[in-house]
Design a protein around this motif. Structure first.
Motif, short mmCIF file in Angstrom:
data_model
loop_
_atom_site.label_atom_id
_atom_site.label_comp_id
_atom_site.label_asym_id
_atom_site.label_seq_id
_atom_site.Cartn_x
_atom_site.Cartn_y
_atom_site.Cartn_z
N GLN A 53 -13.53 -74.10 -25.72
CA GLN A 53 -12.20 -74.52 -25.26
C GLN A 53 -11.09 -73.58 -25.73
OE1 GLN A 53 -14.65 -76.57 -26.37
NE2 GLN A 53 -14.15 -78.73 -26.03
N ARG A 54 -11.31 -72.93 -26.86
CA ARG A 54 -10.29 -72.01 -27.39
C ARG A 54 -9.96 -70.92 -26.38
NH1 ARG A 54 -11.71 -67.80 -32.21
NH2 ARG A 54 -9.87 -66.47 -32.03
N PHE A 55 -10.95 -70.49 -25.61
CA PHE A 55 -10.75 -69.40 -24.66
C PHE A 55 -10.63 -69.86 -23.21
CE2 PHE A 55 -13.27 -67.56 -28.18
CZ PHE A 55 -12.36 -66.61 -28.61
N LEU A 56 -11.32 -70.97 -22.88
CA LEU A 56 -11.46 -71.33 -21.47
C LEU A 56 -10.58 -72.48 -21.02
CD1 LEU A 56 -15.37 -71.11 -21.17
CD2 LEU A 56 -13.66 -69.32 -20.78
N GLY A 57 -10.03 -73.24 -21.96
CA GLY A 57 -9.21 -74.38 -21.59
C GLY A 57 -9.75 -75.67 -22.19
N SER A 58 -8.91 -76.65 -22.29
CA SER A 58 -9.26 -77.89 -23.00
C SER A 58 -9.84 -78.97 -22.09
CB SER A 58 -8.03 -78.45 -23.72
OG SER A 58 -6.99 -78.70 -22.78
N THR A 59 -9.85 -78.74 -20.77
CA THR A 59 -10.40 -79.72 -19.84
C THR A 59 -11.48 -79.07 -18.98
OG1 THR A 59 -8.84 -79.23 -18.04
CG2 THR A 59 -8.13 -80.83 -19.71
N THR A 60 -12.33 -79.91 -18.40
CA THR A 60 -13.38 -79.35 -17.52
C THR A 60 -12.76 -78.69 -16.29
OG1 THR A 60 -13.67 -81.55 -16.53
CG2 THR A 60 -15.22 -80.90 -18.25
N GLU A 61 -11.60 -79.19 -15.84
CA GLU A 61 -10.94 -78.57 -14.69
C GLU A 61 -10.50 -77.15 -15.02
OE1 GLU A 61 -10.35 -81.59 -15.88
OE2 GLU A 61 -9.79 -83.02 -14.30
#
Length: 445
Positions: free
Chosen positions: A173-181
């Motif tokens: 999540q640090r790199f890709l985002g905090s939600t599955t969306e």
């Protein structure tokens, strides 16, 4: 070879990425864009990428193609990441490819640093080496697993004819985002104009994002369940027997020497990808060739039995979704009456989520640490494990060799007491699986 590896390792590590394709694109352009000299299949997702990559590559190789395969991370040897014809690249080829790309890497490093940026990282250099080696071989097709994400992953300088999306969940999540969306939007970046996309079953919000990306770039998309699926699955010695409805045909009596329902789903995804690559999803595969290719598939470190008496399994599960797949596979594919877990997890992961998923699977756990510098300390991991498993089910051991010995002793005690089905599972990270394999005498992947 050792000097070259040390030079690459001295670069920015792969877990410290800068979200940009500028450096790798510059190197590729200076090299004459070797990644455009071969067609490719590109894979992303949260879990199952490596196994699916290996299945796709094995099937294409069985169809007579010279294949390049790129996966990450490796278990024991950096050359595992780059395979040609199903075998890790030779030391000579690796060094030659590195020496070919190094002058251009150094040019890009100098430009980037002069502009206030950073030099190329470990993973970027490995991608450059892989693409140069594939072009030099040459390969008929490259099967490429992303390292992290999709859009700005260094592998994404290819324009793959087929994009494969394994299940998407929360990780990095640090790199890709905090939600599955947010994560799905990043991973959707591997879908290129005119490509055929095959996707595992996804959550509705994830599916919508992938469908939007496919429509935006004019790609076709086929979904597990609607376009292809496992229609029958039975346990078999050493794995499972599958029947699969593909994009262009139905196939039965497929022996897959991997364990777990999730690996069956990975196989169906891989079959659809191969149908898409070889015949645009409209040409049925030869069933005998398909059976032969699947029968030779391996996926080291993924529900892999590395010892008997007691049975010791290693698995690279490193996030809650992976831990859930492991738990379900253990109950689905094995008949242990008592199971001891050896857990070593990286501190930047969802440790509590992993422990909660694994709790129903293990009667006892021995918590420890792997050789990764990112590994959580045994004491801290033990505190969290006791919250989940309870005080009397957790043993803390400072190092993995002793932890494996302790777990085996616990399992053997059960066997001596008349228990016929005791086993040990070492899991929590790729490094944990690799370390356990090596300690138990398995050093090839």
């Amino acid at each position: 070879m050792r000097e070259v590896e040390q030079e690459i390792l001295a670069r920015v590590p792969e877990n410290d990425v800068t979200p940009s394709l500028d450096r790798i694109q510059a190197v590729m352009e200076l090299l004459g864009d070797p990644q455009r000299t071969f067609p490719s299949v590109h894979l992303t997702g949260t879990n199952g990428k490596t196994s699916t990559t290996r299945i796709v590559e094995a099937l294409l190789r069985e169809h007579g193609l010279t294949t390049g395969r790129f996966v990450s991370p490796h278990l024991h040897d950096i050359r595992e990441r780059i395979a040609i014809g199903g075998e890790p690249i030779s030391e000579e080829r690796f060094v030659a490819a590195y020496e070919d790309v190094l002058p251009f890497v150094q040019m890009v490093d100098a430009r980037s640093v002069a502009a206030g940026g950073r030099p190329m990282g470990y993973f970027e250099v490995l991608v450059a080496v892989a693409y140069a080696a594939f072009a030099d071989a040459p390969v008929d097709v490259a099967v490429v697993e992303v390292g992290l994400g999709g859009s700005w992953d260094a592998t994404n300088v290819i324009d793959a004819q087929v994009s494969v999306i394994t299940p998407i969940g929360l990780d990095h999540q640090r790199f890709l985002g905090s939600t599955t969306e947010e994560i799905a939007a990043e991973k959707a970046g591997i879908i290129k104009a005119g490509a055929i996309v095959v996707s595992a079953d996804q959550e509705p919000e994830v599916a919508a994002i992938l469908a939007d990306r496919a429509e935006e770039v004019g790609a076709q998309i086929a979904w597990a369940g609607a376009g292809f699926e496992v229609t029958q699955r039975d346990q078999a010695v050493g794995g499972q027997l599958l029947a699969v409805r593909g994009l262009a045909g139905e196939y039965d009596d497929l022996l897959l020497p991997l364990h777990g329902e999730h690996q069956g789903a990975n196989a169906a995804l891989a079959i659809a990808a191969v149908e898409a690559f070889l015949g645009g999803g409209e040409q049925r595969l030869d069933a005998d060739v398909l059976r032969a290719g699947l029968a030779r598939v391996t996926s080291p470190g993924r529900l892999e039995i590395v010892r008997r008496s007691p049975t010791v399994i290693v698995d690279a599960a490193h996030n809650p979704d992976g831990a859930r797949s492991l738990r379900l596979a253990l109950s689905d594919s094995f008949t242990f009456t008592r199971l001891v877990g050896v857990l070593a997890i990286l501190e930047d992961k969802d440790v509590l989520g992993i422990l909660e998923e694994l709790e129903p699977a293990f009667d006892e756990v021995v918590v420890t640490r792997s050789t990764s510098p990112r590994a959580m300390s045994p004491r801290a991991l033990g505190r969290l494990a006791r919250e989940v498993f309870g005080e009397d089910r957790v043993t803390v051991v400072d190092n993995l060799p002793d932890a494996l010995e302790q777990a085996a002793a616990l399992a053997e005690t059960d066997a001596m007491a008349g228990g016929a089905g005791a086993g040990v599972v070492a899991t929590g990270s790729v490094t944990t699986a690799a370390d356990a394999r090596m300690l138990l005498g398995v050093t090839t992947a």
